[in-house]
Design a protein around this motif. Structure first.
Motif, PDB file in Angstrom:
ATOM      1  N   HIS A 231       0.854  -1.184   0.000  1.00 11.16           N
ATOM      2  CA  HIS A 231       0.000   0.000   0.000  1.00 11.16           C
ATOM      3  C   HIS A 231       0.892   1.238   0.000  1.00 11.16           C
ATOM      4  CE1 HIS A 231      -3.911  -2.014   1.140  1.00 11.16           C
ATOM      5  NE2 HIS A 231      -3.033  -2.970   1.330  1.00 11.16           N
ATOM      6  N   PRO A 232       0.874   2.059  -1.059  1.00 12.40           N
ATOM      7  CA  PRO A 232       1.762   3.223  -1.115  1.00 12.40           C
ATOM      8  C   PRO A 232       1.612   4.175   0.059  1.00 12.40           C
ATOM      9  CG  PRO A 232       0.826   2.775  -3.264  1.00 12.40           C
ATOM     10  CD  PRO A 232       0.132   1.856  -2.306  1.00 12.40           C
ATOM     11  N   ALA A 233       0.385   4.434   0.498  1.00 13.88           N
ATOM     12  CA  ALA A 233       0.198   5.364   1.621  1.00 13.88           C
ATOM     13  C   ALA A 233       0.874   4.826   2.882  1.00 13.88           C
ATOM     14  CB  ALA A 233      -1.284   5.605   1.870  1.00 13.88           C
ATOM     15  N   GLU A 234       0.759   3.529   3.109  1.00 13.93           N
ATOM     16  CA  GLU A 234       1.408   2.929   4.277  1.00 13.93           C
ATOM     17  C   GLU A 234       2.930   2.961   4.132  1.00 13.93           C
ATOM     18  OE1 GLU A 234      -0.161  -0.956   4.840  1.00 13.93           O
ATOM     19  OE2 GLU A 234      -2.234  -0.262   5.141  1.00 13.93           O
ATOM     20  N   LEU A 235       3.405   2.770   2.905  1.00 15.76           N
ATOM     21  CA  LEU A 235       4.850   2.837   2.660  1.00 15.76           C
ATOM     22  C   LEU A 235       5.384   4.232   2.938  1.00 15.76           C
ATOM     23  CD1 LEU A 235       7.489   1.632   1.595  1.00 15.76           C
ATOM     24  CD2 LEU A 235       6.695   2.152  -0.734  1.00 15.76           C
ATOM     25  N   ILE A 236       4.695   5.241   2.449  1.00  8.89           N
ATOM     26  CA  ILE A 236       5.118   6.628   2.692  1.00  8.89           C
ATOM     27  C   ILE A 236       5.116   6.923   4.183  1.00  8.89           C
ATOM     28  CG2 ILE A 236       4.480   9.049   2.339  1.00  8.89           C
ATOM     29  CD1 ILE A 236       3.311   8.134  -0.405  1.00  8.89           C
ATOM     30  N   HIS A 237       4.081   6.478   4.881  1.00  5.53           N
ATOM     31  CA  HIS A 237       3.996   6.710   6.328  1.00  5.53           C
ATOM     32  C   HIS A 237       5.148   6.029   7.062  1.00  5.53           C
ATOM     33  CE1 HIS A 237       2.266   7.394  10.275  1.00  5.53           C
ATOM     34  NE2 HIS A 237       2.346   6.092  10.526  1.00  5.53           N
ATOM     35  N   LEU A 242      11.371   6.753   9.554  1.00 11.69           N
ATOM     36  CA  LEU A 242      12.779   6.372   9.553  1.00 11.69           C
ATOM     37  C   LEU A 242      13.666   7.605   9.689  1.00 11.69           C
ATOM     38  CD1 LEU A 242      12.860   3.729   6.659  1.00 11.69           C
ATOM     39  CD2 LEU A 242      12.726   3.310   9.134  1.00 11.69           C
ATOM     40  N   PRO A 243      14.900   7.438  10.172  1.00 12.97           N
ATOM     41  CA  PRO A 243      15.824   8.579  10.248  1.00 12.97           C
ATOM     42  C   PRO A 243      16.095   9.156   8.860  1.00 12.97           C
ATOM     43  CG  PRO A 243      16.672   6.694  11.484  1.00 12.97           C
ATOM     44  CD  PRO A 243      15.492   6.201  10.713  1.00 12.97           C
ATOM     45  N   LYS A 244      16.405  10.445   8.804  1.00 12.88           N
ATOM     46  CA  LYS A 244      16.720  11.063   7.518  1.00 12.88           C
ATOM     47  C   LYS A 244      18.050  10.572   6.969  1.00 12.88           C
ATOM     48  CE  LYS A 244      13.904  15.210   8.068  1.00 12.88           C
ATOM     49  NZ  LYS A 244      13.865  16.691   8.066  1.00 12.88           N
ATOM     50  N   GLN A 245      18.921  10.103   7.857  1.00  9.94           N
ATOM     51  CA  GLN A 245      20.158   9.470   7.426  1.00  9.94           C
ATOM     52  C   GLN A 245      20.240   8.082   8.036  1.00  9.94           C
ATOM     53  OE1 GLN A 245      23.803  11.611   7.779  1.00  9.94           O
ATOM     54  NE2 GLN A 245      23.089  13.383   6.615  1.00  9.94           N
ATOM     55  N   VAL A 246      20.678   7.113   7.233  1.00  7.69           N
ATOM     56  CA  VAL A 246      20.792   5.738   7.699  1.00  7.69           C
ATOM     57  C   VAL A 246      22.191   5.229   7.389  1.00  7.69           C
ATOM     58  CG1 VAL A 246      18.334   5.291   7.402  1.00  7.69           C
ATOM     59  CG2 VAL A 246      19.914   4.800   5.528  1.00  7.69           C
ATOM     60  N   ASN A 254      15.625  -4.639   5.365  1.00  5.84           N
ATOM     61  CA  ASN A 254      15.156  -5.582   6.384  1.00  5.84           C
ATOM     62  C   ASN A 254      13.981  -5.013   7.173  1.00  5.84           C
ATOM     63  OD1 ASN A 254      17.193  -7.308   5.581  1.00  5.84           O
ATOM     64  ND2 ASN A 254      18.591  -6.729   7.237  1.00  5.84           N
ATOM     65  N   ALA A 255      14.059  -3.720   7.502  1.00  3.42           N
ATOM     66  CA  ALA A 255      12.984  -3.085   8.274  1.00  3.42           C
ATOM     67  C   ALA A 255      11.683  -3.069   7.477  1.00  3.42           C
ATOM     68  CB  ALA A 255      13.390  -1.667   8.669  1.00  3.42           C
ATOM     69  N   LEU A 256      11.780  -2.796   6.177  1.00  2.00           N
ATOM     70  CA  LEU A 256      10.576  -2.766   5.345  1.00  2.00           C
ATOM     71  C   LEU A 256       9.954  -4.158   5.227  1.00  2.00           C
ATOM     72  CD1 LEU A 256      11.899  -0.355   2.581  1.00  2.00           C
ATOM     73  CD2 LEU A 256       9.883   0.068   3.987  1.00  2.00           C
ATOM     74  N   ILE A 257      10.795  -5.179   5.046  1.00  2.00           N
ATOM     75  CA  ILE A 257      10.274  -6.543   4.934  1.00  2.00           C
ATOM     76  C   ILE A 257       9.614  -6.974   6.242  1.00  2.00           C
ATOM     77  CG2 ILE A 257      10.954  -8.960   4.628  1.00  2.00           C
ATOM     78  CD1 ILE A 257      13.087  -7.973   2.657  1.00  2.00           C
ATOM     79  N   GLN A 258      10.244  -6.636   7.359  1.00  2.00           N
ATOM     80  CA  GLN A 258       9.670  -6.970   8.663  1.00  2.00           C
ATOM     81  C   GLN A 258       8.329  -6.282   8.869  1.00  2.00           C
ATOM     82  OE1 GLN A 258      12.647  -6.019  11.595  1.00  2.00           O
ATOM     83  NE2 GLN A 258      14.086  -7.580  10.842  1.00  2.00           N
ATOM     84  N   SER A 282      33.192   6.194   9.220  1.00  2.00           N
ATOM     85  CA  SER A 282      31.791   5.808   9.045  1.00  2.00           C
ATOM     86  C   SER A 282      31.194   6.508   7.828  1.00  2.00           C
ATOM     87  CB  SER A 282      30.973   6.161  10.291  1.00  2.00           C
ATOM     88  OG  SER A 282      30.976   7.559  10.483  1.00  2.00           O
ATOM     89  N   SER A 283      30.198   5.901   7.239  1.00  2.00           N
ATOM     90  CA  SER A 283      29.490   6.486   6.108  1.00  2.00           C
ATOM     91  C   SER A 283      27.999   6.331   6.353  1.00  2.00           C
ATOM     92  CB  SER A 283      29.890   5.811   4.797  1.00  2.00           C
ATOM     93  OG  SER A 283      29.578   4.433   4.840  1.00  2.00           O
ATOM     94  N   SER A 284      27.214   7.124   5.648  1.00  5.01           N
ATOM     95  CA  SER A 284      25.771   7.054   5.820  1.00  5.01           C
ATOM     96  C   SER A 284      25.103   7.419   4.508  1.00  5.01           C
ATOM     97  CB  SER A 284      25.311   7.996   6.938  1.00  5.01           C
ATOM     98  OG  SER A 284      25.621   9.337   6.611  1.00  5.01           O
ATOM     99  N   PHE A 285      23.785   7.225   4.479  1.00  4.02           N
ATOM    100  CA  PHE A 285      22.985   7.515   3.293  1.00  4.02           C
ATOM    101  C   PHE A 285      21.821   8.409   3.686  1.00  4.02           C
ATOM    102  CE2 PHE A 285      25.006   3.427   2.741  1.00  4.02           C
ATOM    103  CZ  PHE A 285      25.501   3.461   1.443  1.00  4.02           C
ATOM    104  N   SER A 286      21.397   9.252   2.738  1.00  8.30           N
ATOM    105  CA  SER A 286      20.239  10.119   2.978  1.00  8.30           C
ATOM    106  C   SER A 286      19.263   9.966   1.816  1.00  8.30           C
ATOM    107  CB  SER A 286      20.668  11.579   3.125  1.00  8.30           C
ATOM    108  OG  SER A 286      21.321  12.032   1.949  1.00  8.30           O
ATOM    109  N   TRP A 287      17.987  10.287   2.080  1.00  6.30           N
ATOM    110  CA  TRP A 287      16.950  10.142   1.064  1.00  6.30           C
ATOM    111  C   TRP A 287      17.017  11.282   0.056  1.00  6.30           C
ATOM    112  CZ3 TRP A 287      14.755   5.570   1.066  1.00  6.30           C
ATOM    113  CH2 TRP A 287      14.664   4.849   2.263  1.00  6.30           C
ATOM    114  N   VAL A 288      16.748  10.956  -1.203  1.00  8.49           N
ATOM    115  CA  VAL A 288      16.773  11.998  -2.232  1.00  8.49           C
ATOM    116  C   VAL A 288      15.421  12.681  -2.396  1.00  8.49           C
ATOM    117  CG1 VAL A 288      18.613  10.881  -3.534  1.00  8.49           C
ATOM    118  CG2 VAL A 288      16.238  10.362  -4.093  1.00  8.49           C
ATOM    119  N   PHE A 289      14.372  12.128  -1.784  1.00  6.64           N
ATOM    120  CA  PHE A 289      13.051  12.713  -1.996  1.00  6.64           C
ATOM    121  C   PHE A 289      12.583  13.523  -0.787  1.00  6.64           C
ATOM    122  CE2 PHE A 289      12.116   7.973  -1.398  1.00  6.64           C
ATOM    123  CZ  PHE A 289      12.149   8.041  -0.024  1.00  6.64           C
ATOM    124  N   ASP A 290      11.529  14.284  -1.004  1.00  7.80           N
ATOM    125  CA  ASP A 290      10.868  15.065   0.045  1.00  7.80           C
ATOM    126  C   ASP A 290       9.596  14.318   0.433  1.00  7.80           C
ATOM    127  OD1 ASP A 290       9.395  16.823   1.577  1.00  7.80           O
ATOM    128  OD2 ASP A 290       9.279  18.400   0.049  1.00  7.80           O
TER     129      ASP A 290
END
Length: 384
Positions: A231-237, A242-246, A254-258, A282-290
């Motif tokens: 469900h896209p709405a549930e996915l967006i929610h 989630l943190p802005k950086q992971v 794994n978190a999404l599958i769980q 250390s390195s991290s990733f950030s989301w490209v979308f708003d």
């Protein structure tokens, strides 16, 4: 084949997953994509470049010479105000296209198709498919766009509200800025309602006739996700929590599958992560979308009803609805019946409505059955 881009190769453009893509390989455009940073000159190329956050007043002073791929550089024009001020885009051109928005207007415009992605996607979703179209139809060019709040367009701040209508207006402004007149509009899912809204809002700069393709979406109620499906709405929610950086893409998967989302969707979602500034080892990733903007866009997608347009098409507009065979939950019997009724109304009014079914495909039509989709779309590019 040539490609023009107003954003440089970023982590997304270099390793972008195609078609909101689970199945196809990562690849990038060969050749030169322009980004903007500082001016330099040589005999063949003069480029003034602008970082996404830089003032547009600087852009107005720039003289941009676009670079075309296939290891060719083309001197194609004059000043371009705000080259990245509307939306991020790639313009894929067939080998017989010798045109740019900055060339002498006595040269006829080549036929152009606009291809739009869905929620949480990007212009790279269409990259492989658009290059295939450009090889098959070398007189055509194909405009791929990052919609507001998505991909590289996230850095181009947009005023709200973030709606289907405002998203469509962005694309209309972009095609006007590029001085192109689309003959074909293709939109997947959310993008399907966007192309319908483009027709609703503008007589120009849309050509007549214009063919519109709405891929696995209906003009009205959104029926997204049946039992056990994403469900896209549930996915967006969930993503918004989630943190802005992971630290790890796999941890997000794994978190999404769980949480109950499919592995395919989880792996697709993390293609929207880009490397962030690293600190020490250390390195991290950030989301490209708003995500806040995207949540508002999805709500508008759910609420926007464009049946009135479909049942009262302007003359010269032909709308094609494509239903994915395995995408049962998105289509109710009443939707199909109403589209077939609109077919009769459109014939009487000088427009056209047509229904298609793509076999052996779920919602991600351009990943599940690209060959079948290519065959169905082909009629729109023949005869020009």
């Amino acid at each position: 084949m040539s490609a023009i881009s107003n954003f440089a190769a970023s982590p997304l453009s270099q390793g972008a997953v195609h078609f909101a893509d689970r199945k196809l390989k990562f690849e990038s455009f060969s050749g030169v994509n322009l980004r903007i940073s500082r001016s330099y000159e040589n005999d063949a190329l003069r480029v003034s470049r602008l970082d996404p956050g830089q003032s547009s007043s600087v852009a107005k002073r720039t003289n941009v010479r676009m670079a075309l791929v296939d290891e060719r550089l083309a001197r194609v024009g004059k000043d371009v105000a705000e080259p990245s001020g509307v939306l991020a885009y790639d313009l894929i051109q067939g080998t017989l296209v010798r045109w740019s928005s900055m060339m002498d207007k006595s040269i006829p415009d080549p036929p152009t198709a606009v291809l739009l992605h869905g929620i949480l996607g990007s212009r790279k979703n269409w990259g492989t498919f658009a290059r295939r179209l450009a090889r098959a139809y070398p007189t055509w060019q194909f405009l791929l766009v990052d919609l507001r709040c998505h991909g590289d367009s996230t850095s181009i701040k947009k005023r709200g509200p973030h709606t289907v209508a405002s998203t469509a207006l962005d694309v209309l402004k972009l095609v006007a800025q590029l001085r192109i007149t689309p003959r074909v509009l293709v939109g997947h899912s959310f993008g399907g309602k966007v192309v319908l809204s483009m027709v609703e809002q503008a007589a120009k700069p849309l050509a007549r006739p214009v063919r519109v393709w709405v891929l696995d979406a209906t003009p009205g109620k959104v029926r997204a996700g049946g039992d056990g499906e994403d469900h896209p709405a549930e996915l967006i929610h969930f993503l918004s929590k989630l943190p802005k950086q992971v630290i790890s893409k796999q941890e997000v998967v794994n978190a999404l599958i769980q949480q109950g989302f499919s592995k395919d969707v989880a792996q697709w979602v993390v293609t929207n992560l880009k490397p962030a500034a690293s600190f020490g080892s250390s390195s991290s990733f950030s989301w490209v979308f708003d995500l806040e903007g995207i949540a508002e866009m999805y709500q508008s997608y759910d609420e926007t009803n464009l049946w009135k347009l479909v049942e009262n098409l302007p003359q010269g507009v032909h709308v094609n609805f494509l239903k994915a065979e395995r995408s049962l939950h998105r289509w109710a019997l009443e939707d199909i019946q109403r589209i077939h009724a609109a077919e009769e109304l459109a014939v009487d009014g000088g427009g056209g409505v047509e229904m298609h079914v793509l076999e052996d495909a779920g919602h991600w039509v351009h990943a599940d059955n690209p060959d079948g989709l290519f065959r169905i779309l082909a009629s729109s590019f023949e005869g020009f």
